[in-house]
Design an enzyme around this catalytic site. Structure first.
Site, short mmCIF file in Angstrom:
data_model
loop_
_atom_site.label_atom_id
_atom_site.label_comp_id
_atom_site.label_asym_id
_atom_site.label_seq_id
_atom_site.Cartn_x
_atom_site.Cartn_y
_atom_site.Cartn_z
N PRO A 40 -0.71 -2.66 -2.91
CA PRO A 40 0.42 -3.15 -2.04
C PRO A 40 0.68 -2.43 -0.71
CG PRO A 40 1.08 -1.37 -3.93
CD PRO A 40 -0.37 -1.48 -3.85
N CYS A 41 -0.37 -2.76 0.08
CA CYS A 41 -0.16 -2.25 1.66
C CYS A 41 1.21 -2.96 2.34
CB CYS A 41 -1.17 -2.75 2.78
SG CYS A 41 -1.47 -4.68 2.49
N HIS A 42 1.87 -3.76 1.88
CA HIS A 42 3.14 -4.29 2.13
C HIS A 42 4.26 -3.23 2.02
CE1 HIS A 42 3.20 -5.74 -2.13
NE2 HIS A 42 4.67 -5.35 -2.00
#
Length: 159
Positions: free
Chosen positions: A122-124
């Site tokens: 989850p780089c978001h």
């Protein structure tokens, strides 16, 4: 081992899942026209199911094996991304501290941008130190949507 692909529709547009029967190696937003792929391995179908569950509010954590080649530094960043809890965000600076390299903020940002496994890694969930949304390969509107999706009350009954 040959890499297979599966395209799925999501509220954010099409996603392309790539991998083998042993691991997922990419999940990416695509604007390419639909392509017919051969029947994918069971693991890609399982990944697609978990992504659908995520988008429908039934899943917070993904349970598929991943493979993303990279340096030891990149691996440490991507590993820390998977430790950010659903519905939470951290800054690039906090991420640099978590890998015990506080001066690596820019390198952390670059590595975050090289993540090939969107949503599952989850780089978001990484934002600017001042709380602003910064860079996202899928577009800032998708990052905003994902963060808002994770902050909804859909999961209240599952806590």
């Amino acid at each position: 081992m040959e890499v297979a692909h599966l395209r799925i529709d999501t509220p954010l547009g099409p996603l392309l899942i790539s991998g083998t029967d042993e691991f997922i190696q990419a999940v990416s937003f695509t604007d390419e026209p639909a392509t017919d792929f051969p029947l994918p391995p069971r693991l890609l179908l399982e990944c697609a199911q978990q992504l659908h569950e995520y988008f429908s509010g039934e899943r917070k954590v993904f349970e598929v094996p991943l493979y993303q080649p990279g340096t030891a530094f990149q691996q440490s960043v991507w590993q820390q991304l998977t430790a950010i809890p659903f519905g939470h965000t951290i800054s690039y600076q906090q991420l640099a501290h978590r890998i015990h390299n506080p001066r690596s903020i820019r390198a952390v940002g670059t590595t975050n941008g090289k993540n090939c496994i969107a949503i599952i890694v989850p780089c978001h969930r990484v934002i600017g130190s001042n709380g602003t949304l910064t860079g996202y390969a899928g577009g800032l509107w998708r990052k905003r949507w994902l963060l808002e999706h994770e902050r909804t009350d859909l999961f209240t009954g599952l806590l």
